[in-house]
Design an enzyme around this catalytic site. Structure first.
Site, mmCIF file in Angstrom:
data_model
loop_
_atom_site.group_PDB
_atom_site.id
_atom_site.type_symbol
_atom_site.label_atom_id
_atom_site.label_comp_id
_atom_site.label_asym_id
_atom_site.label_seq_id
_atom_site.Cartn_x
_atom_site.Cartn_y
_atom_site.Cartn_z
ATOM 1 N N SER A 126 0.841 -1.197 0.000
ATOM 2 C CA SER A 126 0.000 0.000 0.000
ATOM 3 C C SER A 126 0.873 1.241 0.000
ATOM 4 C CB SER A 126 -0.892 0.009 1.249
ATOM 5 O OG SER A 126 -1.518 1.265 1.415
ATOM 6 N N TYR A 155 -1.758 -0.133 10.404
ATOM 7 C CA TYR A 155 -1.840 -0.509 8.995
ATOM 8 C C TYR A 155 -0.571 -0.084 8.264
ATOM 9 C CZ TYR A 155 -3.693 -0.906 4.234
ATOM 10 O OH TYR A 155 -3.879 -1.235 2.912
#
Length: 249
Positions: free
Chosen positions: A137, A150
């Site tokens: 990501s 995250y």
């Protein structure tokens, strides 16, 4: 790009980026093992993938991870490509009481599971001179407020990618990461956000990008197939960004 008779494992294949990846591999002739937690969603994706192997499993559980590899070998005979796509979101900050609990849950799925599956798949990938693509990501490269867990999981996945790429290069196995920016998937819905909030979040994401757009899963899948193909035979240990210019804005 032909993947005729190549065997591809796609985790998190029940929706979003994972589903798009699986469908595109199948369209190019690959034999696909679809992995996810939701039987109904997997079955819907399977209808678009010819005759795939459907494996209902939670990648964060070691016994399930072993079963994913065992079932793929049992039914498809080999492993050529491993796509570590399964991932979960979650917001918290370090001051909150549940910070470590949320961190552990996210790390277990987004990072540890990829490590376990890679460890289990590597002997088979060495045999086929295959490759691995980890779906990371943009959060690994740019801190997003409320997402320390995250972001840390994805930064760890990037560095794991580089480390294992170096280890496996002598065996002819490539390892890369693809780092999407905003992509319109159900990850926000899965975090419990109502429909109206999802729309607001995606609109804010769009405003953050230089190209003023949010990607669709299919364009990320196109990039993954390119990275996994022989056209990328000189690429390993890379984290390849597709973020509509979010980093540069």
């Amino acid at each position: 790009m032909s993947f005729q008779d190549k065997v591809v494992i796609v985790t998190g294949a029940s929706s979003g980026i994972g589903a798009a990846i699986a469908i595109k591999f199948a369209a190019e002739g690959a034999k696909v093992a679809l992995v996810g937690r939701n039987q109904e969603k997997l079955n819907n994706v399977a209808k678009k993938c010819g005759n795939p192997v459907v494996i209902v499993a939670d990648v964060s559980k070691d016994d399930d991870a072993k079963r994913i590899i065992e079932d793929t070998i049992r039914y498809l005979g080999q492993i050529d490509i491993l796509i570590n796509n399964a991932g979960i979101g979650g917001t918290t900050d370090i001051l909150k009481e549940d910070a470590v609990q949320i961190f552990d849950k996210i790390i277990a799925t987004n990072l540890r599971a990829a490590i376990v599956l890679t460890h289990l798949a590597v002997p088979h990938l060495v045999n086929t001179k295959g490759n691995i693509v980890n779906i990371s990501s943009i959060a690994s490269l740019r801190v997003i407020p409320g997402s320390f867990a995250y972001s840390t999981s994805k930064a760890g996945l990037d560095h794991f990618t580089r480390a294992v790429a170096l280890e496996l290069a002598p065996h002819g196995v490539r390892v890369n990461a693809v780092n999407p920016g905003p992509v319109r998937t159900d990850i926000i819905e899965n975090m419990g956000a109502p429909k109206e909030m999802q729309d607001v979040i995606f609109d804010k994401m769009q405003d953050m990008t230089a190209l003023n757009r949010v990607s669709d899963p299919e364009e990320i899948a196109d990039l993954v197939l390119f990275v996994a193909s022989e056209k990328s035979k000189g690429i390993t240990g890379s984290a390849i960004v597709s973020d509509n210019g979010l980093i540069i804005k």
